[in-house]
Write a protein that holds these residues in place. Sequence first.
Motif, PDB file in Angstrom:
ATOM      1  N   MET A  28       0.832  -1.194   0.000  1.00 51.01           N
ATOM      2  CA  MET A  28       0.000   0.000   0.000  1.00 51.01           C
ATOM      3  C   MET A  28       0.878   1.261   0.000  1.00 51.01           C
ATOM      4  SD  MET A  28      -3.149   1.049   0.242  1.00 51.01           S
ATOM      5  CE  MET A  28      -4.110   2.378   0.846  1.00 51.01           C
ATOM      6  N   ILE A  29       1.899   1.264   0.845  1.00 48.49           N
ATOM      7  CA  ILE A  29       2.794   2.428   0.920  1.00 48.49           C
ATOM      8  C   ILE A  29       3.520   2.618  -0.405  1.00 48.49           C
ATOM      9  CG2 ILE A  29       4.820   3.383   2.092  1.00 48.49           C
ATOM     10  CD1 ILE A  29       2.836   3.321   4.154  1.00 48.49           C
ATOM     11  N   ALA A  30       3.939   1.521  -1.020  1.00 48.05           N
ATOM     12  CA  ALA A  30       4.633   1.625  -2.306  1.00 48.05           C
ATOM     13  C   ALA A  30       3.707   2.206  -3.372  1.00 48.05           C
ATOM     14  CB  ALA A  30       5.139   0.249  -2.738  1.00 48.05           C
ATOM     15  N   GLY A  31       2.447   1.788  -3.377  1.00 46.69           N
ATOM     16  CA  GLY A  31       1.490   2.300  -4.354  1.00 46.69           C
ATOM     17  C   GLY A  31       1.226   3.780  -4.182  1.00 46.69           C
ATOM     18  N   VAL A  32       1.047   4.215  -2.928  1.00 44.84           N
ATOM     19  CA  VAL A  32       0.823   5.638  -2.662  1.00 44.84           C
ATOM     20  C   VAL A  32       2.074   6.439  -3.035  1.00 44.84           C
ATOM     21  CG1 VAL A  32       0.383   7.338  -0.846  1.00 44.84           C
ATOM     22  CG2 VAL A  32      -0.920   5.219  -0.897  1.00 44.84           C
ATOM     23  N   THR A  33       3.241   5.864  -2.782  1.00 46.70           N
ATOM     24  CA  THR A  33       4.489   6.538  -3.148  1.00 46.70           C
ATOM     25  C   THR A  33       4.566   6.740  -4.659  1.00 46.70           C
ATOM     26  OG1 THR A  33       5.594   5.538  -1.248  1.00 46.70           O
ATOM     27  CG2 THR A  33       6.998   6.424  -3.000  1.00 46.70           C
ATOM     28  N   TRP A  34       4.190   5.712  -5.425  1.00 40.19           N
ATOM     29  CA  TRP A  34       4.161   5.842  -6.886  1.00 40.19           C
ATOM     30  C   TRP A  34       3.172   6.916  -7.320  1.00 40.19           C
ATOM     31  CZ3 TRP A  34       7.302   4.307 -10.557  1.00 40.19           C
ATOM     32  CH2 TRP A  34       8.147   3.233 -10.325  1.00 40.19           C
ATOM     33  N   LEU A  35       1.992   6.932  -6.717  1.00 35.05           N
ATOM     34  CA  LEU A  35       0.983   7.928  -7.088  1.00 35.05           C
ATOM     35  C   LEU A  35       1.468   9.346  -6.817  1.00 35.05           C
ATOM     36  CD1 LEU A  35      -2.256   6.172  -5.779  1.00 35.05           C
ATOM     37  CD2 LEU A  35      -1.500   6.390  -8.152  1.00 35.05           C
ATOM     38  N   ALA A  49       4.590  10.264  -6.519  1.00 38.45           N
ATOM     39  CA  ALA A  49       5.729  10.538  -7.401  1.00 38.45           C
ATOM     40  C   ALA A  49       5.258  10.990  -8.782  1.00 38.45           C
ATOM     41  CB  ALA A  49       6.606   9.291  -7.522  1.00 38.45           C
ATOM     42  N   PHE A  50       4.238  10.328  -9.332  1.00 43.88           N
ATOM     43  CA  PHE A  50       3.730  10.751 -10.637  1.00 43.88           C
ATOM     44  C   PHE A  50       3.107  12.142 -10.561  1.00 43.88           C
ATOM     45  CE2 PHE A  50       4.124   6.340 -12.033  1.00 43.88           C
ATOM     46  CZ  PHE A  50       4.584   6.536 -13.319  1.00 43.88           C
ATOM     47  N   GLN A  51       2.438  12.448  -9.448  1.00 49.63           N
ATOM     48  CA  GLN A  51       1.881  13.789  -9.307  1.00 49.63           C
ATOM     49  C   GLN A  51       2.993  14.825  -9.239  1.00 49.63           C
ATOM     50  OE1 GLN A  51      -0.698  14.462  -5.964  1.00 49.63           O
ATOM     51  NE2 GLN A  51      -1.097  16.572  -6.577  1.00 49.63           N
ATOM     52  N   LEU A  52       4.039  14.540  -8.498  1.00 47.36           N
ATOM     53  CA  LEU A  52       5.155  15.487  -8.392  1.00 47.36           C
ATOM     54  C   LEU A  52       5.863  15.674  -9.726  1.00 47.36           C
ATOM     55  CD1 LEU A  52       6.671  14.507  -4.929  1.00 47.36           C
ATOM     56  CD2 LEU A  52       5.389  16.572  -5.514  1.00 47.36           C
ATOM     57  N   VAL A  53       6.052  14.592 -10.482  1.00 49.87           N
ATOM     58  CA  VAL A  53       6.673  14.709 -11.808  1.00 49.87           C
ATOM     59  C   VAL A  53       5.783  15.547 -12.721  1.00 49.87           C
ATOM     60  CG1 VAL A  53       7.336  13.402 -13.870  1.00 49.87           C
ATOM     61  CG2 VAL A  53       8.024  12.602 -11.616  1.00 49.87           C
ATOM     62  N   GLY A  54       4.471  15.327 -12.639  1.00 48.86           N
ATOM     63  CA  GLY A  54       3.541  16.137 -13.430  1.00 48.86           C
ATOM     64  C   GLY A  54       3.620  17.609 -13.066  1.00 48.86           C
ATOM     65  N   GLU A  55       3.674  17.900 -11.772  1.00 46.71           N
ATOM     66  CA  GLU A  55       3.815  19.292 -11.321  1.00 46.71           C
ATOM     67  C   GLU A  55       5.118  19.897 -11.829  1.00 46.71           C
ATOM     68  OE1 GLU A  55       1.807  21.304  -9.652  1.00 46.71           O
ATOM     69  OE2 GLU A  55       0.259  19.881  -9.042  1.00 46.71           O
ATOM     70  N   LEU A  56       6.193  19.126 -11.763  1.00 47.77           N
ATOM     71  CA  LEU A  56       7.492  19.618 -12.223  1.00 47.77           C
ATOM     72  C   LEU A  56       7.470  19.919 -13.716  1.00 47.77           C
ATOM     73  CD1 LEU A  56      10.489  20.096 -11.439  1.00 47.77           C
ATOM     74  CD2 LEU A  56      10.906  17.764 -12.175  1.00 47.77           C
ATOM     75  N   ILE A  57       6.894  19.022 -14.511  1.00 46.09           N
ATOM     76  CA  ILE A  57       6.832  19.230 -15.959  1.00 46.09           C
ATOM     77  C   ILE A  57       6.012  20.465 -16.295  1.00 46.09           C
ATOM     78  CG2 ILE A  57       5.872  18.280 -18.100  1.00 46.09           C
ATOM     79  CD1 ILE A  57       6.726  15.510 -17.085  1.00 46.09           C
ATOM     80  N   VAL A  58       4.878  20.631 -15.616  1.00 37.74           N
ATOM     81  CA  VAL A  58       4.007  21.778 -15.893  1.00 37.74           C
ATOM     82  C   VAL A  58       4.701  23.081 -15.533  1.00 37.74           C
ATOM     83  CG1 VAL A  58       1.906  22.915 -15.090  1.00 37.74           C
ATOM     84  CG2 VAL A  58       1.834  20.532 -15.792  1.00 37.74           C
TER      85      VAL A  58
END
Length: 125
Positions: free
Chosen positions: A1-8, A10-19
């Motif tokens: 569960m922790i790994a899944g939330v970490t992935w989620l 992480a993808f949000q942070l990468v999206g924020e960084l790209i934007v």
Amino acid sequence: MIAGVTWLVAFQLVGELIVRVADLPIPGSVMGMLLLFCFLRARRYGDGGSIVRAGSALLRHLQLFFVPAGVGVVAYLGVLGRDWLPITVAMLGSWALGLVVVGWTAVALERLLGRPRDDLAPESS
């Protein structure tokens, strides 16, 4: 569960960084969801994966995500009461415009793909 939330996250942070770096006019969370979708499609991720389990757990508690929106409505009741007419017109207008655009898009895709709609298909007995 922790790994899944970490992935989620992480993808949000990468999206924020790209934007922010590319100065794109879309929310970073939407970019992150798009990247996550591409990642899941490319890897053919199964239903038992940690990302899917974490997402399912979050969806079970989706109603909690509406609490901040409800607090915002209560905090701005004065503004909503004062400007109810333009807000109502904007909401109804955007709803109607969205409905028309979705309808036109569906019809255009049906014509483009050459598939008849189910209600217009000839009945076979």
